[in-house]
Design an enzyme around this catalytic site. Sequence first.
Site, short mmCIF file in Angstrom:
data_model
loop_
_atom_site.label_atom_id
_atom_site.label_comp_id
_atom_site.label_asym_id
_atom_site.label_seq_id
_atom_site.Cartn_x
_atom_site.Cartn_y
_atom_site.Cartn_z
N GLY A 15 -5.37 -14.43 -30.00
CA GLY A 15 -5.51 -15.36 -28.88
C GLY A 15 -4.85 -14.76 -27.64
O GLY A 15 -4.75 -13.54 -27.52
N THR A 38 -2.09 -13.73 -24.64
CA THR A 38 -0.76 -13.15 -24.63
C THR A 38 0.30 -14.25 -24.51
O THR A 38 1.33 -14.21 -25.19
CB THR A 38 -0.64 -12.15 -23.47
OG1 THR A 38 -1.57 -11.08 -23.73
CG2 THR A 38 0.76 -11.57 -23.37
N ALA A 39 0.04 -15.26 -23.68
CA ALA A 39 1.03 -16.33 -23.49
C ALA A 39 1.32 -17.04 -24.81
O ALA A 39 2.48 -17.31 -25.15
CB ALA A 39 0.53 -17.32 -22.45
N GLU A 76 -2.90 -10.10 -32.12
CA GLU A 76 -4.04 -9.51 -31.39
C GLU A 76 -4.21 -10.35 -30.14
O GLU A 76 -4.77 -11.45 -30.19
CB GLU A 76 -5.31 -9.57 -32.26
CG GLU A 76 -5.25 -8.74 -33.53
CD GLU A 76 -5.39 -7.24 -33.29
OE1 GLU A 76 -5.46 -6.83 -32.12
OE2 GLU A 76 -5.39 -6.50 -34.28
N CYS A 101 -12.37 -9.91 -26.64
CA CYS A 101 -11.04 -9.36 -26.34
C CYS A 101 -11.16 -7.93 -25.85
O CYS A 101 -10.65 -7.59 -24.79
CB CYS A 101 -10.17 -9.46 -27.57
SG CYS A 101 -10.91 -8.77 -29.04
P1 NAD Z 1 -5.24 -19.31 -26.93
O1 NAD Z 1 -4.00 -18.48 -27.01
O2 NAD Z 1 -5.31 -20.35 -25.90
O3 NAD Z 1 -5.49 -20.08 -28.31
C1 NAD Z 1 -5.57 -19.38 -29.54
C2 NAD Z 1 -5.10 -20.29 -30.66
O4 NAD Z 1 -3.70 -20.53 -30.54
C3 NAD Z 1 -5.78 -21.65 -30.71
O5 NAD Z 1 -6.09 -21.93 -32.06
C4 NAD Z 1 -4.69 -22.59 -30.19
O6 NAD Z 1 -4.78 -23.90 -30.69
C5 NAD Z 1 -3.44 -21.93 -30.72
N1 NAD Z 1 -2.20 -22.27 -30.01
C6 NAD Z 1 -2.06 -22.72 -28.73
N2 NAD Z 1 -0.74 -22.85 -28.44
C7 NAD Z 1 -0.05 -22.47 -29.53
C8 NAD Z 1 1.34 -22.34 -29.84
N3 NAD Z 1 2.29 -22.64 -28.95
N4 NAD Z 1 1.68 -21.87 -31.05
C9 NAD Z 1 0.75 -21.52 -31.95
N5 NAD Z 1 -0.58 -21.63 -31.73
C10 NAD Z 1 -0.97 -22.10 -30.53
O7 NAD Z 1 -6.44 -18.25 -26.83
P2 NAD Z 1 -8.00 -18.56 -26.59
O8 NAD Z 1 -8.16 -19.03 -25.17
O9 NAD Z 1 -8.53 -19.37 -27.70
O10 NAD Z 1 -8.63 -17.09 -26.72
C11 NAD Z 1 -8.84 -16.23 -25.64
C12 NAD Z 1 -7.79 -15.13 -25.62
O11 NAD Z 1 -7.75 -14.49 -26.89
C13 NAD Z 1 -8.11 -14.03 -24.62
O12 NAD Z 1 -6.93 -13.64 -23.94
C14 NAD Z 1 -8.58 -12.87 -25.50
O13 NAD Z 1 -8.42 -11.61 -24.93
C15 NAD Z 1 -7.76 -13.07 -26.72
N6 NAD Z 1 -8.38 -12.44 -27.89
C16 NAD Z 1 -7.81 -11.33 -28.41
C17 NAD Z 1 -8.41 -10.68 -29.48
C18 NAD Z 1 -7.81 -9.43 -30.07
O14 NAD Z 1 -8.25 -9.01 -31.13
N7 NAD Z 1 -6.82 -8.83 -29.45
C19 NAD Z 1 -9.59 -11.18 -30.02
C20 NAD Z 1 -10.15 -12.34 -29.47
C21 NAD Z 1 -9.53 -12.96 -28.39
#
Ligand code: NAD
Length: 469
Positions: free
Chosen positions: A221, A223-224, A243, A277
């Site tokens: 997901g 970076t934040a 990731e 990503c």
């Molecule tokens: P996101 O970080 O908003 O959410 C990802 C997941 O984390 C969701 O299931 C969400 O419910 C959960 N989440 C939210 N807050 C949380 C917390 N405090 N603790 C634990 N879990 C929490 O990301 P997104 O918007 O769904 O995805 C897009 C991002 O993901 C982009 O930055 C993309 O580059 C990245 N991404 C990276 C890869 C990789 O392999 N490096 C692959 C796909 C996407």
Amino acid sequence: MAQTTYESLLGAVTNAAGREILDPATGEIVGRVADRSVADLDEAVRRARDAQPGWAGRSDAERIQLLLAAADAVEAAAEPLAELLSREQGKPLNGPNARFEVGACAAWLRATAATELPGGTVVDDGEVHAELHYRPVGVVGAIGPWNWPMMITTWQVAPSLRMGNAVVVKPSEHTPLSVLALAEVLNTVLPAGVLSVVAGGRDLGERMSTHPDIDKLMFTGSTATGQAIIRSSADTVKRLTLELGGNDAGIVLPDVDPRAIAEGLFWGAFINTGQTCAALKRLYVHADVYDEVCDALVDVARAMPMGRGLDEENVLGPLQNKAQYDVVARLVDAARHSGAKILLGGDPDPSAAGHFYPTTLVADIDNDNPLVAEEQFGPALPIVRYQALDDVISMANGVEVGLGASVWSSDRDTARAVAARLQAGTVWINAHGAVHPMVPFGGVKKSGYGLEFGIEGLKAVSVPQVING
Ligand code: NAD
């Protein structure tokens, strides 16, 4: 077993009283998801904890057979899975999209089944006999995003199961039905309790990152969110694979044939309508070939139909959600206002029902423009002109993230020399974003840490144990 249909699959995962999930192409209701509570999550973790020793106690051969059977089950349900994925995520059935994603799930299950992580003797010198073994971590928590929900879940689940772990998955709140449906299919062959999906919001993710009975978290997901997980997992010293986001640069050297590379550049950037990503998110083109590359890209991009995913002719779809649409619109508007040149797109139809943002190419843009400096995660590609190799390398490396990068050249040795200077977990040559189940994948800098796929991916979901004596 009765044949899986779209209706039977949706019926198994939808909940009449649940939250509406809307089709991003049409705004129609796809289904309803029952968001679970923290108590439900705790119960799933308890069941996983109970099931894990029995799963780890099975022979390797049995786990391999079950993963292969799981791949067969995915293939048998491929069309309904792809349809649900297309409706919920928005991606078209065709192109490198929904059918491709379901195919990748089966391929990763098979490749993971075929991969061995051998332990063995590390020192045997007459005085010391030491062996290194890889044991299951225990219960793995998997938290995923909305862009490739089935494939990324498979990337997290398959190696974890292969090594004898039980897994609890929390899908993105935007794409829970796809992940629930995938698990429904996998669980037709897996023993009870080793794989469960708990749909819900960030409260569940937060609980997972502090949970005393989750030993390892696989997180994909932003970076934040990755940073929040690092902080909240400290007390339990949880193992983490992170990731995270990327802002991948592609560097086009002056010796390329622009027409020959244009389609590869296009799909590097626009795969999954840019919501990937490791997509090419900043394109740097040498001044000698700048205009030709721009022209060739415009020609390719114009020929790629965008629309509702279920229509067979489309290869590009909507943004999955309104928030992501707004990010793309804001960044393209900022680029336009700065004086950059919109070669194509940038003019969304305000009357469209779905979150469609047209394929957009932006030229004559400065490296510090927000469309270049930030992750757009959508169908808008900035194309920056450069003259000197040292300058472009410092621009490519001048961001806080480092997931992928690419170098485009007709000379492989030249390209490899440039690749070695780039700060990225993977550097592709004359391609971008192509992943392979046996090739390790992961980021550097704020794109995270830990590797997935192949032998390295199996190591990441196990704990090493040394037996000395
Ligand atoms: P996101 O970080 O908003 O959410 C990802 C997941 O984390 C969701 O299931 C969400 O419910 C959960 N989440 C939210 N807050 C949380 C917390 N405090 N603790 C634990 N879990 C929490 O990301 P997104 O918007 O769904 O995805 C897009 C991002 O993901 C982009 O930055 C993309 O580059 C990245 N991404 C990276 C890869 C990789 O392999 N490096 C692959 C796909 C996407």
